[in-house]
Design a protein around this motif. Structure first.
Motif, PDB file in Angstrom:
ATOM      1  N   ALA A   1      -7.067  82.742 -81.071  1.00  0.00           N
ATOM      2  CA  ALA A   1      -6.039  82.321 -79.389  1.00  0.00           C
ATOM      3  C   ALA A   1      -7.110  82.023 -78.037  1.00  0.00           C
ATOM      4  CB  ALA A   1      -5.751  83.830 -79.836  1.00  0.00           C
ATOM      5  N   LEU A   2      -8.413  82.554 -78.178  1.00  0.00           N
ATOM      6  CA  LEU A   2      -8.935  82.025 -76.633  1.00  0.00           C
ATOM      7  C   LEU A   2      -8.927  80.414 -77.050  1.00  0.00           C
ATOM      8  CD1 LEU A   2      -9.791  83.157 -74.134  1.00  0.00           C
ATOM      9  CD2 LEU A   2     -12.001  83.639 -75.152  1.00  0.00           C
ATOM     10  N   TYR A   3      -9.310  80.324 -78.235  1.00  0.00           N
ATOM     11  CA  TYR A   3      -9.648  78.582 -78.037  1.00  0.00           C
ATOM     12  C   TYR A   3      -7.787  77.853 -77.540  1.00  0.00           C
ATOM     13  CZ  TYR A   3     -14.159  77.556 -80.698  1.00  0.00           C
ATOM     14  OH  TYR A   3     -15.661  78.115 -80.338  1.00  0.00           O
ATOM     15  N   GLU A   4      -7.060  78.818 -78.088  1.00  0.00           N
ATOM     16  CA  GLU A   4      -5.623  77.745 -77.576  1.00  0.00           C
ATOM     17  C   GLU A   4      -5.505  77.628 -76.384  1.00  0.00           C
ATOM     18  OE1 GLU A   4      -3.243  76.485 -80.492  1.00  0.00           O
ATOM     19  OE2 GLU A   4      -1.691  76.353 -78.647  1.00  0.00           O
ATOM     20  N   VAL A   5      -6.298  78.888 -76.066  1.00  0.00           N
ATOM     21  CA  VAL A   5      -5.865  78.660 -74.415  1.00  0.00           C
ATOM     22  C   VAL A   5      -6.233  77.989 -73.330  1.00  0.00           C
ATOM     23  CG1 VAL A   5      -6.217  80.830 -72.354  1.00  0.00           C
ATOM     24  CG2 VAL A   5      -5.460  81.671 -74.019  1.00  0.00           C
ATOM     25  N   PHE A   6      -7.893  77.847 -74.161  1.00  0.00           N
ATOM     26  CA  PHE A   6      -8.392  77.374 -72.622  1.00  0.00           C
ATOM     27  C   PHE A   6      -8.736  75.565 -73.312  1.00  0.00           C
ATOM     28  CE2 PHE A   6     -11.951  79.560 -74.336  1.00  0.00           C
ATOM     29  CZ  PHE A   6     -12.825  78.639 -74.584  1.00  0.00           C
ATOM     30  N   GLY A   7      -8.318  75.854 -74.708  1.00  0.00           N
ATOM     31  CA  GLY A   7      -8.211  74.139 -75.119  1.00  0.00           C
ATOM     32  C   GLY A   7      -7.249  72.769 -75.197  1.00  0.00           C
ATOM     33  N   GLY A   8      -6.973  72.176 -75.670  1.00  0.00           N
ATOM     34  CA  GLY A   8      -6.127  70.847 -75.732  1.00  0.00           C
ATOM     35  C   GLY A   8      -6.633  69.707 -74.655  1.00  0.00           C
ATOM     36  N   THR A   9      -5.825  68.752 -74.724  1.00  0.00           N
ATOM     37  CA  THR A   9      -6.522  67.708 -74.332  1.00  0.00           C
ATOM     38  C   THR A   9      -6.430  67.865 -72.704  1.00  0.00           C
ATOM     39  OG1 THR A   9      -5.398  66.783 -75.989  1.00  0.00           O
ATOM     40  CG2 THR A   9      -6.310  64.718 -74.583  1.00  0.00           C
ATOM     41  N   ASN A  10      -7.579  66.802 -71.417  1.00  0.00           N
ATOM     42  CA  ASN A  10      -7.516  66.925 -70.547  1.00  0.00           C
ATOM     43  C   ASN A  10      -8.894  65.795 -70.138  1.00  0.00           C
ATOM     44  OD1 ASN A  10     -10.052  67.797 -69.989  1.00  0.00           O
ATOM     45  ND2 ASN A  10      -9.007  69.952 -71.307  1.00  0.00           N
ATOM     46  N   THR A  11      -8.273  65.766 -68.712  1.00  0.00           N
ATOM     47  CA  THR A  11      -9.371  64.576 -68.639  1.00  0.00           C
ATOM     48  C   THR A  11      -9.558  65.099 -67.169  1.00  0.00           C
ATOM     49  OG1 THR A  11      -9.727  61.819 -67.951  1.00  0.00           O
ATOM     50  CG2 THR A  11      -7.232  62.604 -67.901  1.00  0.00           C
ATOM     51  N   PRO A  12     -11.034  64.422 -66.837  1.00  0.00           N
ATOM     52  CA  PRO A  12     -11.207  64.900 -65.179  1.00  0.00           C
ATOM     53  C   PRO A  12     -10.603  63.813 -63.995  1.00  0.00           C
ATOM     54  CG  PRO A  12     -12.404  63.734 -66.727  1.00  0.00           C
ATOM     55  CD  PRO A  12     -11.727  63.414 -67.198  1.00  0.00           C
ATOM     56  N   LYS A  13     -10.063  64.542 -62.883  1.00  0.00           N
ATOM     57  CA  LYS A  13      -8.980  64.097 -62.369  1.00  0.00           C
ATOM     58  C   LYS A  13      -9.795  63.643 -61.221  1.00  0.00           C
ATOM     59  CE  LYS A  13      -5.357  65.628 -59.142  1.00  0.00           C
ATOM     60  NZ  LYS A  13      -4.377  66.080 -58.383  1.00  0.00           N
ATOM     61  N   ARG A  14     -10.632  62.056 -61.462  1.00  0.00           N
ATOM     62  CA  ARG A  14     -11.012  61.284 -60.263  1.00  0.00           C
ATOM     63  C   ARG A  14     -10.192  60.757 -59.786  1.00  0.00           C
ATOM     64  NH1 ARG A  14     -15.497  59.199 -65.161  1.00  0.00           N
ATOM     65  NH2 ARG A  14     -15.966  61.291 -65.267  1.00  0.00           N
ATOM     66  N   ARG A  15     -10.958  60.843 -58.579  1.00  0.00           N
ATOM     67  CA  ARG A  15      -9.983  59.982 -57.453  1.00  0.00           C
ATOM     68  C   ARG A  15      -9.662  58.901 -57.400  1.00  0.00           C
ATOM     69  NH1 ARG A  15     -12.902  64.478 -55.495  1.00  0.00           N
ATOM     70  NH2 ARG A  15     -11.763  65.001 -53.361  1.00  0.00           N
ATOM     71  N   GLY A  16     -10.857  57.806 -57.863  1.00  0.00           N
ATOM     72  CA  GLY A  16     -10.639  56.390 -58.094  1.00  0.00           C
ATOM     73  C   GLY A  16      -9.641  56.243 -59.322  1.00  0.00           C
ATOM     74  N   TRP A  17      -9.285  57.074 -60.281  1.00  0.00           N
ATOM     75  CA  TRP A  17      -8.089  57.140 -61.200  1.00  0.00           C
ATOM     76  C   TRP A  17      -6.683  56.723 -60.524  1.00  0.00           C
ATOM     77  CZ3 TRP A  17     -10.841  59.648 -65.580  1.00  0.00           C
ATOM     78  CH2 TRP A  17     -12.468  58.876 -66.758  1.00  0.00           C
ATOM     79  N   GLN A  18      -7.354  58.030 -59.571  1.00  0.00           N
ATOM     80  CA  GLN A  18      -5.536  58.453 -59.192  1.00  0.00           C
ATOM     81  C   GLN A  18      -5.081  57.270 -58.332  1.00  0.00           C
ATOM     82  OE1 GLN A  18      -3.944  61.107 -60.061  1.00  0.00           O
ATOM     83  NE2 GLN A  18      -5.138  61.382 -61.299  1.00  0.00           N
ATOM     84  N   ALA A  19      -6.160  56.800 -57.270  1.00  0.00           N
ATOM     85  CA  ALA A  19      -5.150  55.700 -56.756  1.00  0.00           C
ATOM     86  C   ALA A  19      -4.984  54.540 -57.656  1.00  0.00           C
ATOM     87  CB  ALA A  19      -6.855  55.173 -56.261  1.00  0.00           C
ATOM     88  N   GLN A  20      -5.741  53.829 -58.458  1.00  0.00           N
ATOM     89  CA  GLN A  20      -5.197  53.006 -59.614  1.00  0.00           C
ATOM     90  C   GLN A  20      -3.881  53.821 -60.207  1.00  0.00           C
ATOM     91  OE1 GLN A  20      -8.270  52.497 -62.147  1.00  0.00           O
ATOM     92  NE2 GLN A  20      -9.064  50.891 -61.435  1.00  0.00           N
ATOM     93  N   MET A  21      -4.052  54.766 -60.833  1.00  0.00           N
ATOM     94  CA  MET A  21      -2.625  54.772 -61.354  1.00  0.00           C
ATOM     95  C   MET A  21      -1.542  54.615 -60.292  1.00  0.00           C
ATOM     96  SD  MET A  21      -3.271  57.232 -64.222  1.00  0.00           S
ATOM     97  CE  MET A  21      -3.980  58.124 -63.405  1.00  0.00           C
ATOM     98  N   ARG A  22      -1.623  55.258 -59.318  1.00  0.00           N
ATOM     99  CA  ARG A  22      -1.031  55.874 -57.714  1.00  0.00           C
ATOM    100  C   ARG A  22       0.070  54.414 -57.737  1.00  0.00           C
ATOM    101  NH1 ARG A  22      -3.357  56.858 -54.434  1.00  0.00           N
ATOM    102  NH2 ARG A  22      -3.940  59.570 -55.369  1.00  0.00           N
ATOM    103  N   ARG A  23      -0.899  53.115 -57.299  1.00  0.00           N
ATOM    104  CA  ARG A  23      -0.479  52.534 -57.038  1.00  0.00           C
ATOM    105  C   ARG A  23      -0.077  50.938 -58.265  1.00  0.00           C
ATOM    106  NH1 ARG A  23      -4.107  47.708 -57.684  1.00  0.00           N
ATOM    107  NH2 ARG A  23      -6.066  48.645 -58.224  1.00  0.00           N
TER     108      ARG A  23
END
Ligand SMILES: Cc1cc2nc3c(=O)[nH]c(=O)nc-3n(C[C@H](O)[C@H](O)[C@H](O)COP(=O)(O)OP(=O)(O)OC[C@H]3O[C@@H](n4cnc5c(N)ncnc54)[C@H](O)[C@@H]3O)c2cc1C
Length: 518
Positions: free
Chosen positions: A343-365
């Protein structure tokens, strides 16, 4: 490889191939020395063996060497030329070549068990710049986490590889199985490379075994397999962990649409590559991005355990919250068993990615200019379209949709079931091993595989095969080092190596700083 690299007495003198597994051996869980003699399999004695030879084996051997175990007492069984070969291949194909930055932080140094000097400090010294140090000082609030370049990790591992005389301990070959030995310890059966020796198998009789075989295999989703097998087209619908340069090349040659699937760091890197190519070469690539679970904001069970998210993604600097490696989550998980742990694995698990500023700017554009479209959906069917394209029928949150794409890049899966790995399957069937609450290999807090003890021997495992245990960060550089430390402590308690107390640690660290071979 010659016969003498595996010290098999008399193997070179034999005229015909000999020494193979018999039905008797295959069926029996506990082997005797006499059974191997009957099968004519040569036996080599060595106190400690590590199976895999990737980064998990490397950091474990590094610990043991620092704790005073001589190279003559250790053997590493592998098909790799260097411990980072497999990892370098996976990072390169998933768009992290040597010049790009990894995910783990400055202190996750597989070449340096102390984590000091960190990668950022070393980069600062090498480039004579304070920038990396200023960066780590303000991360992650005023800047993204600083992370090392892949090349820096490989080069520094190479230095440690020579310093600890790792090549002297390597035996090339593929391990077929590990079985418990009547009278104590284990037999590890190695299949040497073709032509290396006349014996088909060699048995290594050891008191200790360490299993670090990495990912059991690539997980190809059924829709991807169906398409490839039905239409014999292996180049258009790919897993991101396979070489897939052909898709980027096709997009260079002609404008087209590509469908990316997945919400982890590999999807982020693939998007970065597509957008970098678009910018650098003036391409007009259209990107469709399918998320199975579309995260549209922060999420989590309590106010103090929430993870940021948005535009489909769940954001987190590292694959788990940082306290998993040395804080309150590490301490909490260590006390949990069974469903509580799951259950604790379930709470903090799951697919995720870092919120890198460069990636955010590319996707926003991309969103603003209309060439990047993310949606919640799954692929219903795929079939060949005109001019080498793929017709994809999608099930989206807003109803069915169709797309004609140049390629589909699946960034969802690397991890197959542990049973797909022959050595792990054999441990489940004949070695006494069982599964943990996440259905992987069940290990103790010391990383001994539960149920496999053959007194006075111990069998340990580390890496992704053990995810779901008392320590969650197992499939990371730092996690592999923490596992190695637990294993070394357990071995020190049994008198196999020296304990790493403050005096030895400082002394060994100084040798590391001076680059002194040990
Ligand atoms: C793309 C990618 C990026 C990652 N980035 C990071 C990161 O930035 N930071 C971080 O901390 N972690 C990262 N990781 C996670 C982790 O640190 C690495 O996967 C690491 O290589 C795991 O080491 P390992 O020894 O468990 O597996 P590997 O390094 O894969 O080594 C296992 C080896 O065992 C061999 N083997 C298997 N079966 C047998 C057998 N029967 N006989 C002989 N040999 C066998 C395999 O050939 C394999 O080479 C990343 C993982 C991936 C896939």
């Amino acid at each position: 490889m010659r016969d003498d690299t595996i010290p098999v007495p008399g193997a070179a003198d034999r005229a015909v191939a000999y020494g193979d597994l018999t039905d008797d051996l295959l069926r029996t869980d506990w082997w005797t020395d006499a059974m191997l003699a009957r099968a004519d399999i040569p036996v080599v004695d060595i106190p400690f063996v590590s199976i895999g030879g990737g980064i998990g084996s490397f950091v474990t051997v590094d610990y043991l060497r620092i704790c005073g175990v001589p190279p003559s007492a250790i053997r590493v069984f592998t098909q790799l030329d260097t411990p980072w070969e497999s990892y370098e291949y996976l990072t390169r194909v998933s768009q992290i070549p040597r010049g790009e930055r990894l995910r783990s932080d400055s202190a996750s140094c597989p070449d340096n068990i102390w984590g000091f000097p960190s990668y950022a400090l070393r980069e600062a010294m090498a480039t004579r710049s304070l920038k990396p140090l200023a960066h780590v000082l303000v991360e992650p609030i005023f800047d993204d986490y600083w992370t090392p370049k892949a090349g820096q990790a490989f080069d520094s591992m190479e230095q440690e590889y020579h310093r600890i005389r790792y090549p002297e301990m390597v035996v090339k070959g593929q391990v077929r199985m590990v079985r418990r030995r009547m009278g104590g310890g284990y037999f590890t059966i190695l299949t040497p490379p073709a032509g290396a020796t006349r014996t088909k198998r060699v048995a290594f009789r050891s008191r200790y075994v360490h299993v670090a075989v990495g990912y059991p295999g690539l997980k190809f989703l059924p829709d991807l397999m169906d398409y490839r097998e039905t239409y014999r087209d292996f180049g258009s619908v790919v897993n991101a962990y396979e070489p897939h340069e052909q898709i980027y090349e096709r997009l260079h040659r002609a404008p087209g649409t590509v469908l990316v699937r997945g919400g982890g760091i590999v999807a982020s890197r693939v998007l970065q590559r597509l957008i970098d190519d678009r910018d650098a070469r003036g391409l007009s690539t259209q990107i469709l991005h399918a998320f199975r679970t579309f995260v549209d904001g922060p999420h989590g069970p309590h106010a103090w355990m929430r993870r940021p998210g948005g535009d489909g993604w769940a954001y987190q600097g590292f694959n788990y919250p940082k306290s998993v490696w040395g804080g309150q989550l590490k301490a909490r998980m260590r006390k949990l068993d069974g469903q509580d742990r799951a259950a604790l694995y379930e709470v903090f698990g799951g697919t995720n990615t870092p919120k890198r500023r460069g990636w955010q700017a590319q996707m926003r554009r991309g969103r603003q200019e209309g060439w990047y479209r993310a949606f919640q959906g799954e692929i219903a069917t795929m079939e060949p379209g005109p001019q080498g394209t793929v017709q994809v029928q999608l099930k989206t949150a807003t109803g069915p949709a169709r797309a004609q794409v140049m390629g589909v890049i699946d960034c969802t899966g690397l991890e197959a079931d542990i049973r797909e790995h022959r050595v792990l399957a054999d441990l489940l069937d004949h070695g006494g091993a069982g599964r943990n609450p996440l259905r992987r290999l069940d290990v103790e807090r010391t990383f001994e595989v539960r149920g496999t003890r053959s007194e006075p021997g111990r069998l340990y495992a580390s890496g992704t095969a053990t995810l779901g245990g008392y320590f969650p960060g197992v499939d990371t550089f730092l996690g592999l080092q923490i596992a190695a430390q637990e294993i070394a402590d357990d071995l020190a308690a049994q008198g196999f190596c020296q304990a790493l107390g403050p005096v030895r640690s400082v002394n060994q660290w100084w040798k590391w700083v001076c680059g002194e071979r040990i």
